[in-house]
Design a protein around this motif. Sequence first.
Motif, PDB file in Angstrom:
ATOM      1  N   GLY A  25     -34.227  26.393 -88.330  1.00  0.00           N
ATOM      2  CA  GLY A  25     -35.182  25.634 -87.542  1.00  0.00           C
ATOM      3  C   GLY A  25     -34.454  24.552 -86.775  1.00  0.00           C
ATOM      4  N   VAL A  26     -34.733  24.449 -85.485  1.00  0.00           N
ATOM      5  CA  VAL A  26     -34.089  23.454 -84.635  1.00  0.00           C
ATOM      6  C   VAL A  26     -35.174  22.579 -84.018  1.00  0.00           C
ATOM      7  CG1 VAL A  26     -32.625  23.085 -82.602  1.00  0.00           C
ATOM      8  CG2 VAL A  26     -32.224  25.065 -84.078  1.00  0.00           C
ATOM      9  N   ARG A  31     -33.367  16.741 -74.853  1.00  0.00           N
ATOM     10  CA  ARG A  31     -31.924  17.044 -74.862  1.00  0.00           C
ATOM     11  C   ARG A  31     -31.691  18.502 -74.475  1.00  0.00           C
ATOM     12  NH1 ARG A  31     -28.758  12.842 -77.267  1.00  0.00           N
ATOM     13  NH2 ARG A  31     -27.076  14.154 -76.551  1.00  0.00           N
ATOM     14  N   PRO A  32     -32.065  18.926 -73.260  1.00  0.00           N
ATOM     15  CA  PRO A  32     -31.949  20.345 -72.903  1.00  0.00           C
ATOM     16  C   PRO A  32     -30.519  20.877 -72.942  1.00  0.00           C
ATOM     17  CG  PRO A  32     -32.492  19.027 -70.968  1.00  0.00           C
ATOM     18  CD  PRO A  32     -32.591  18.125 -72.167  1.00  0.00           C
ATOM     19  N   GLY A  33     -29.546  20.089 -72.492  1.00  0.00           N
ATOM     20  CA  GLY A  33     -28.149  20.536 -72.518  1.00  0.00           C
ATOM     21  C   GLY A  33     -27.636  20.704 -73.933  1.00  0.00           C
ATOM     22  N   LEU A  34     -27.957  19.768 -74.793  1.00  0.00           N
ATOM     23  CA  LEU A  34     -27.522  19.839 -76.186  1.00  0.00           C
ATOM     24  C   LEU A  34     -28.210  20.994 -76.902  1.00  0.00           C
ATOM     25  CD1 LEU A  34     -25.807  18.656 -78.434  1.00  0.00           C
ATOM     26  CD2 LEU A  34     -27.671  17.064 -78.915  1.00  0.00           C
ATOM     27  N   LEU A  35     -29.468  21.259 -76.564  1.00  0.00           N
ATOM     28  CA  LEU A  35     -30.182  22.378 -77.180  1.00  0.00           C
ATOM     29  C   LEU A  35     -29.518  23.699 -76.829  1.00  0.00           C
ATOM     30  CD1 LEU A  35     -32.510  23.511 -78.839  1.00  0.00           C
ATOM     31  CD2 LEU A  35     -33.887  23.498 -76.742  1.00  0.00           C
ATOM     32  N   GLU A  36     -29.164  23.885 -75.567  1.00  0.00           N
ATOM     33  CA  GLU A  36     -28.472  25.115 -75.144  1.00  0.00           C
ATOM     34  C   GLU A  36     -27.193  25.309 -75.956  1.00  0.00           C
ATOM     35  OE1 GLU A  36     -29.084  27.432 -72.739  1.00  0.00           O
ATOM     36  OE2 GLU A  36     -30.939  26.568 -71.980  1.00  0.00           O
ATOM     37  N   GLN A  37     -26.402  24.263 -76.065  1.00  0.00           N
ATOM     38  CA  GLN A  37     -25.143  24.311 -76.815  1.00  0.00           C
ATOM     39  C   GLN A  37     -25.411  24.601 -78.296  1.00  0.00           C
ATOM     40  OE1 GLN A  37     -22.996  20.637 -76.494  1.00  0.00           O
ATOM     41  NE2 GLN A  37     -21.397  21.280 -77.907  1.00  0.00           N
ATOM     42  N   VAL A  53     -36.148  29.289 -85.095  1.00  0.00           N
ATOM     43  CA  VAL A  53     -37.319  28.701 -84.447  1.00  0.00           C
ATOM     44  C   VAL A  53     -36.923  27.358 -83.843  1.00  0.00           C
ATOM     45  CG1 VAL A  53     -38.996  29.868 -85.928  1.00  0.00           C
ATOM     46  CG2 VAL A  53     -38.202  27.607 -86.554  1.00  0.00           C
ATOM     47  N   VAL A  54     -37.487  27.065 -82.685  1.00  0.00           N
ATOM     48  CA  VAL A  54     -37.193  25.821 -81.980  1.00  0.00           C
ATOM     49  C   VAL A  54     -38.504  25.071 -81.780  1.00  0.00           C
ATOM     50  CG1 VAL A  54     -36.295  24.788 -79.862  1.00  0.00           C
ATOM     51  CG2 VAL A  54     -35.221  26.854 -80.799  1.00  0.00           C
ATOM     52  N   PRO A  64     -37.626  26.002 -72.360  1.00  0.00           N
ATOM     53  CA  PRO A  64     -38.028  27.410 -72.326  1.00  0.00           C
ATOM     54  C   PRO A  64     -37.696  28.135 -73.625  1.00  0.00           C
ATOM     55  CG  PRO A  64     -36.043  27.077 -71.020  1.00  0.00           C
ATOM     56  CD  PRO A  64     -36.510  25.721 -71.466  1.00  0.00           C
ATOM     57  N   HIS A  65     -36.880  27.517 -74.479  1.00  0.00           N
ATOM     58  CA  HIS A  65     -36.470  28.131 -75.747  1.00  0.00           C
ATOM     59  C   HIS A  65     -37.414  27.798 -76.893  1.00  0.00           C
ATOM     60  CE1 HIS A  65     -32.733  29.210 -73.829  1.00  0.00           C
ATOM     61  NE2 HIS A  65     -32.591  27.957 -73.440  1.00  0.00           N
ATOM     62  N   ALA A  66     -38.387  26.939 -76.646  1.00  0.00           N
ATOM     63  CA  ALA A  66     -39.245  26.450 -77.724  1.00  0.00           C
ATOM     64  C   ALA A  66     -40.159  27.546 -78.265  1.00  0.00           C
ATOM     65  CB  ALA A  66     -40.076  25.267 -77.258  1.00  0.00           C
TER      66      ALA A  66
END
Length: 92
Positions: A25-26, A31-37, A53-54, A64-66
Motif C-alpha cells: 500500500g502506498v 508528490r507526483p514525481g516521487l510517486l512515479e519513482q 494499491v495507491v 492517475p495511479h491512485a
Amino acid sequence: MSARACPARKERPHGGEGVTSIGVGVTTYNRPGLLEQTLRRIRAHTPPEVPIVVVDDGSDTPSPHATFRFPENRGIAAAKNKCLELLADLGV
C-alpha cells in the motif's frame, strides 16, 4: 509530504501449512514525481502477482495511479488505514 509504502502481510492457512499473502500500500499527497519513482522501485523488487494499491490523500493534482482518492486531505493515518482496507478487500 511524501509517498510512503506501507506493507501488509497476513498468514493464511492452506492445506495445513501457513502461506503468506503480501500486498503493498502506498500513500501519497502532492508528490507526483516521487510517486512515479516509488512505484517503479516497488515494481522492480516485487513479484507481479503482489497487489499494489495507491491512496491519494486529496492531492491538488489527482494521481492517475491512485486506486482510491480522498476528495480532501484526511491525513496520513486515514490514508494508511484505507490502504489496509483496500488490501484486505483483495484478500491480503
